[in-house]
Motif scaffolding. Structure first.
Motif, PDB file in Angstrom:
ATOM      1  N   VAL A 153      70.243  39.349  21.966  1.00  0.00           N
ATOM      2  CA  VAL A 153      69.642  40.091  20.855  1.00  0.00           C
ATOM      3  C   VAL A 153      69.333  39.138  19.706  1.00  0.00           C
ATOM      4  CG1 VAL A 153      69.958  41.968  19.197  1.00  0.00           C
ATOM      5  CG2 VAL A 153      70.777  42.227  21.549  1.00  0.00           C
ATOM      6  N   PHE A 154      70.220  38.170  19.475  1.00  0.00           N
ATOM      7  CA  PHE A 154      69.924  37.130  18.479  1.00  0.00           C
ATOM      8  C   PHE A 154      68.662  36.367  18.894  1.00  0.00           C
ATOM      9  CE2 PHE A 154      74.259  38.048  17.544  1.00  0.00           C
ATOM     10  CZ  PHE A 154      74.522  37.621  16.255  1.00  0.00           C
ATOM     11  N   GLU A 155      68.585  36.019  20.182  1.00  0.00           N
ATOM     12  CA  GLU A 155      67.432  35.264  20.684  1.00  0.00           C
ATOM     13  C   GLU A 155      66.145  36.068  20.544  1.00  0.00           C
ATOM     14  OE1 GLU A 155      69.845  32.649  24.047  1.00  0.00           O
ATOM     15  OE2 GLU A 155      68.924  34.557  24.601  1.00  0.00           O
ATOM     16  N   GLU A 156      66.254  37.382  20.639  1.00  0.00           N
ATOM     17  CA  GLU A 156      65.105  38.266  20.469  1.00  0.00           C
ATOM     18  C   GLU A 156      64.602  38.269  19.027  1.00  0.00           C
ATOM     19  OE1 GLU A 156      63.377  41.784  22.605  1.00  0.00           O
ATOM     20  OE2 GLU A 156      62.704  39.866  21.829  1.00  0.00           O
ATOM     21  N   ASN A 157      65.462  37.897  18.080  1.00  0.00           N
ATOM     22  CA  ASN A 157      65.142  38.074  16.665  1.00  0.00           C
ATOM     23  C   ASN A 157      64.912  36.784  15.891  1.00  0.00           C
ATOM     24  OD1 ASN A 157      65.534  41.108  15.577  1.00  0.00           O
ATOM     25  ND2 ASN A 157      66.855  40.788  17.350  1.00  0.00           N
ATOM     26  N   TYR A 158      65.459  35.665  16.362  1.00  0.00           N
ATOM     27  CA  TYR A 158      65.404  34.440  15.569  1.00  0.00           C
ATOM     28  C   TYR A 158      64.821  33.276  16.369  1.00  0.00           C
ATOM     29  CZ  TYR A 158      68.664  37.008  12.547  1.00  0.00           C
ATOM     30  OH  TYR A 158      69.249  37.946  11.748  1.00  0.00           O
ATOM     31  N   THR A 159      64.441  32.229  15.653  1.00  0.00           N
ATOM     32  CA  THR A 159      64.039  30.976  16.292  1.00  0.00           C
ATOM     33  C   THR A 159      65.198  29.987  16.201  1.00  0.00           C
ATOM     34  OG1 THR A 159      63.059  30.131  14.246  1.00  0.00           O
ATOM     35  CG2 THR A 159      61.608  31.332  15.774  1.00  0.00           C
ATOM     36  N   PHE A 160      65.240  29.063  17.141  1.00  0.00           N
ATOM     37  CA  PHE A 160      66.329  28.095  17.223  1.00  0.00           C
ATOM     38  C   PHE A 160      65.738  26.713  17.485  1.00  0.00           C
ATOM     39  CE2 PHE A 160      67.835  32.223  18.553  1.00  0.00           C
ATOM     40  CZ  PHE A 160      69.027  32.373  17.859  1.00  0.00           C
ATOM     41  N   ASN A 161      65.248  26.083  16.446  1.00  0.00           N
ATOM     42  CA  ASN A 161      64.646  24.763  16.584  1.00  0.00           C
ATOM     43  C   ASN A 161      65.634  23.677  16.165  1.00  0.00           C
ATOM     44  OD1 ASN A 161      61.970  25.486  17.520  1.00  0.00           O
ATOM     45  ND2 ASN A 161      61.685  26.406  15.495  1.00  0.00           N
ATOM     46  N   ASN A 162      65.545  22.546  16.880  1.00  0.00           N
ATOM     47  CA  ASN A 162      66.460  21.421  16.642  1.00  0.00           C
ATOM     48  C   ASN A 162      67.913  21.882  16.700  1.00  0.00           C
ATOM     49  OD1 ASN A 162      67.124  18.746  16.155  1.00  0.00           O
ATOM     50  ND2 ASN A 162      67.123  19.009  13.931  1.00  0.00           N
ATOM     51  N   ASN A 163      68.233  22.616  17.747  1.00  0.00           N
ATOM     52  CA  ASN A 163      69.589  23.145  17.955  1.00  0.00           C
ATOM     53  C   ASN A 163      70.318  22.401  19.070  1.00  0.00           C
ATOM     54  OD1 ASN A 163      70.326  26.603  17.275  1.00  0.00           O
ATOM     55  ND2 ASN A 163      69.033  25.254  16.067  1.00  0.00           N
ATOM     56  N   ILE A 164      71.640  22.384  18.964  1.00  0.00           N
ATOM     57  CA  ILE A 164      72.513  21.953  20.058  1.00  0.00           C
ATOM     58  C   ILE A 164      73.450  23.115  20.352  1.00  0.00           C
ATOM     59  CG2 ILE A 164      74.240  20.293  20.864  1.00  0.00           C
ATOM     60  CD1 ILE A 164      73.192  18.343  18.736  1.00  0.00           C
ATOM     61  N   TRP A 165      73.471  23.577  21.584  1.00  0.00           N
ATOM     62  CA  TRP A 165      74.380  24.639  21.993  1.00  0.00           C
ATOM     63  C   TRP A 165      75.379  24.059  22.985  1.00  0.00           C
ATOM     64  CZ3 TRP A 165      70.695  29.407  23.139  1.00  0.00           C
ATOM     65  CH2 TRP A 165      70.053  29.777  21.949  1.00  0.00           C
ATOM     66  N   VAL A 166      76.656  24.354  22.749  1.00  0.00           N
ATOM     67  CA  VAL A 166      77.729  23.757  23.546  1.00  0.00           C
ATOM     68  C   VAL A 166      78.652  24.843  24.085  1.00  0.00           C
ATOM     69  CG1 VAL A 166      79.590  22.036  23.565  1.00  0.00           C
ATOM     70  CG2 VAL A 166      77.643  21.742  22.005  1.00  0.00           C
ATOM     71  N   THR A 167      79.079  24.688  25.320  1.00  0.00           N
ATOM     72  CA  THR A 167      80.028  25.631  25.917  1.00  0.00           C
ATOM     73  C   THR A 167      80.701  24.973  27.112  1.00  0.00           C
ATOM     74  OG1 THR A 167      80.272  27.892  26.762  1.00  0.00           O
ATOM     75  CG2 THR A 167      78.420  26.624  27.595  1.00  0.00           C
ATOM     76  N   VAL A 168      81.731  25.634  27.619  1.00  0.00           N
ATOM     77  CA  VAL A 168      82.290  25.195  28.902  1.00  0.00           C
ATOM     78  C   VAL A 168      81.335  25.619  30.011  1.00  0.00           C
ATOM     79  CG1 VAL A 168      84.209  25.382  30.529  1.00  0.00           C
ATOM     80  CG2 VAL A 168      84.662  25.261  28.068  1.00  0.00           C
ATOM     81  N   SER A 169      81.084  26.924  30.140  1.00  0.00           N
ATOM     82  CA  SER A 169      80.137  27.389  31.171  1.00  0.00           C
ATOM     83  C   SER A 169      79.611  28.786  30.847  1.00  0.00           C
ATOM     84  CB  SER A 169      80.805  27.392  32.548  1.00  0.00           C
ATOM     85  OG  SER A 169      81.971  28.211  32.546  1.00  0.00           O
ATOM     86  N   SER A 170      79.490  29.114  29.575  1.00  0.00           N
ATOM     87  CA  SER A 170      79.071  30.461  29.180  1.00  0.00           C
ATOM     88  C   SER A 170      77.633  30.751  29.587  1.00  0.00           C
ATOM     89  CB  SER A 170      79.205  30.631  27.664  1.00  0.00           C
ATOM     90  OG  SER A 170      78.661  31.864  27.254  1.00  0.00           O
ATOM     91  N   THR A 171      77.430  31.950  30.090  1.00  0.00           N
ATOM     92  CA  THR A 171      76.104  32.431  30.481  1.00  0.00           C
ATOM     93  C   THR A 171      75.127  32.464  29.311  1.00  0.00           C
ATOM     94  OG1 THR A 171      76.851  33.775  32.324  1.00  0.00           O
ATOM     95  CG2 THR A 171      74.901  34.530  31.200  1.00  0.00           C
ATOM     96  N   ALA A 172      75.635  32.750  28.119  1.00  0.00           N
ATOM     97  CA  ALA A 172      74.771  33.019  26.965  1.00  0.00           C
ATOM     98  C   ALA A 172      73.793  31.882  26.686  1.00  0.00           C
ATOM     99  CB  ALA A 172      75.633  33.287  25.736  1.00  0.00           C
ATOM    100  N   LEU A 173      74.178  30.637  26.981  1.00  0.00           N
ATOM    101  CA  LEU A 173      73.290  29.513  26.711  1.00  0.00           C
ATOM    102  C   LEU A 173      72.029  29.560  27.559  1.00  0.00           C
ATOM    103  CD1 LEU A 173      76.105  28.425  25.680  1.00  0.00           C
ATOM    104  CD2 LEU A 173      75.193  26.154  26.159  1.00  0.00           C
ATOM    105  N   CYS A 174      72.156  30.061  28.790  1.00  0.00           N
ATOM    106  CA  CYS A 174      71.067  29.953  29.764  1.00  0.00           C
ATOM    107  C   CYS A 174      69.934  30.927  29.509  1.00  0.00           C
ATOM    108  CB  CYS A 174      71.613  30.176  31.172  1.00  0.00           C
ATOM    109  SG  CYS A 174      72.958  29.059  31.610  1.00  0.00           S
ATOM    110  N   SER A 175      70.220  32.051  28.896  1.00  0.00           N
ATOM    111  CA  SER A 175      69.227  33.121  28.806  1.00  0.00           C
ATOM    112  C   SER A 175      67.989  32.712  28.009  1.00  0.00           C
ATOM    113  CB  SER A 175      69.852  34.378  28.203  1.00  0.00           C
ATOM    114  OG  SER A 175      70.442  34.099  26.952  1.00  0.00           O
ATOM    115  N   LEU A 176      68.138  31.829  27.023  1.00  0.00           N
ATOM    116  CA  LEU A 176      66.978  31.416  26.234  1.00  0.00           C
ATOM    117  C   LEU A 176      65.931  30.753  27.126  1.00  0.00           C
ATOM    118  CD1 LEU A 176      65.895  31.220  23.274  1.00  0.00           C
ATOM    119  CD2 LEU A 176      66.741  28.883  23.281  1.00  0.00           C
TER     120      LEU A 176
END
Length: 405
Positions: free
Chosen positions: A321-344
């Motif tokens: 829902v965040f991805e549906e509403n905002y832009t994410f430029n020059n971002n670094i996303w970090v996780t162990v293996s969370s699904t949430a990173l992949c959906s973008l």
């Protein structure tokens, strides 16, 4: 005949809405989901108000609040329920379990539906869900018993649905709906013949965005998510206070509970260790935001806030829902293996965000624990080589952070 959607997570619910609105617009459908996180009763009410589904069924799955919860809270000096109420809840749960054994799966499902609802299993010729809990399989079996020709469809629930183990079930599956079927570990195998592609979520579809925002009670406040680092938490619990520093009889009596929590606690500690490295490496250069898992406890936030970071708001809302509403430029996303990173990368179209994804599972899991993860993430990395990184050592991880700060 009708369609039934069965959803255990908000991401499944989002995908159910996507299918209903874009693929099954003219077919009647109901939805069943579970109160496995705070706020789901209110979510059920909003779904009813929207009337996308004819019936909205909510099942009491986890919120028992019995004697076990009472005594644990007492040990940890917290109080959410009185002893007598906890006793009554435990008695009620015991009666439910006996009833489920004696009266079967229909009782097991319908006896715990809120609002005195009751599912008529014979009216469905199509089901969408994924078997991650026994209740989902129970519902599918009941429908197949009433209508052997009913079509069973598995629906994406993040990266695990791309693994063989998640879709190899006894239930006869007609289709497996994924956003990017070619990334499935079983794509070239027999089960791959069942793969269907979900319609990508269109960034330019304002009507769908408005529906999602209202259902998940999300308000776009124009927040700036550019030039950020986001760390995605996973729902592992630390060792509970009542199991720490055991001695004497307590050590003997609570040994099984201690052993049960030991592995999860190790994962939690390793995750926090890797987060500290992130915070120490980059917090002075970029703002770090922590996105908690929807079912994470408040104590998780306290652990993270020992380092320089801020917590993402609306933790009960799925990240998509965040991805549906905002832009994410020059971002670094970090996780162990969370699904949430992949959906973008996998679930959206017409988005041009610039995000680097760092997966840390090779530094947390051991042995064969990440074999299925690794097969999928290496496919993802091959498709998106400039976005996906999988460090294997702390040195490689640290270097990666410094090169992308």
């Amino acid at each position: 005949m009708k369609t039934l959607f069965i959803c255990l997570t908000d991401y499944q619910l989002l995908n159910a809405l996507n299918i209903k609105i874009h693929l099954l617009k003219d077919k009647q459908a109901d939805i069943l989901f579970f109160d496995n996180k705070e706020g789901n009763q209110q979510l059920a009410e909003r779904l009813r108000k929207f009337a996308i589904f004819d019936n909205v069924y909510l099942h009491q799955y986890e919120n028992i609040n019995g004697l076990h919860k009472y005594f644990r809270n007492k040990t940890e000096s917290t109080k959410t329920i009185g002893c007598f109420k906890a006793f009554l809840n435990s008695v009620k749960e015991a009666r439910y379990k006996v009833g489920s054994k004696l009266l079967g799966k229909k009782f097991k499902i319908n006896n715990k539906l809120y609002f005195n609802k009751c599912i008529d299993f014979k009216i469905y010729d199509q089901v969408f869900g994924i078997i991650t809990k026994d209740l989902v399989e129970d519902v599918m079996e009941l429908i197949l018993k009433e209508n052997p020709q009913a079509e069973i469809n598995f629906i994406e629930d993040g990266t695990s649905t791309y693994w063989r183990n998640s879709i190899t079930k006894d239930i006869p599956v007609k289709n497996i709906w994924l956003y990017q079927p070619e990334l499935a570990n079983y794509y070239s195998e027999t089960m791959g013949e069942k793969l269907k592609q979900l319609p990508a979520i269109d960034w330019q579809d304002n009507e769908f965005r408005n529906i999602i925002n209202e259902i998940f009670d999300f308000e776009n406040k124009g927040e700036d998510y550019n030039n950020k680092v986001v760390f995605f938490d996973q729902n592992w619990d630390p060792m509970p206070d009542y199991l720490k520093n055991l001695s004497g009889m307590k050590k003997i009596i609570l040994n099984n509970s201690y052993r049960k929590h030991q592995k999860e606690s190790r994962l939690y500690d390793k995750k926090m260790e890797l987060f500290r490295i992130l915070a120490d490496s980059i917090s002075d250069k970029k703002e770090i935001i922590v996105k908690l898992h929807p079912r994470s406890g408040d104590s998780f936030a306290a652990d993270y806030l020992q380092s320089k970071c801020k917590m993402a708001a609306n933790v009960r809302v799925p990240w998509e829902v965040f991805e549906e509403n905002y832009t994410f430029n020059n971002n670094i996303w970090v996780t162990v293996s969370s699904t949430a990173l992949c959906s973008l990368l996998m679930s959206f179209k017409n988005k041009t965000d610039d995000v680097k994804l760092i997966f840390l599972y090779k530094m947390v899991y051991s042995g064969d624990d990440y074999q299925e993860n690794n097969e999928f993430f290496e496919r993802l990395q091959k498709k998106y080589p400039g976005n996906v990184y999988i460090p294997e050592t702390v040195e490689e991880y640290t270097k990666l952070l410094k090169n992308n700060d």
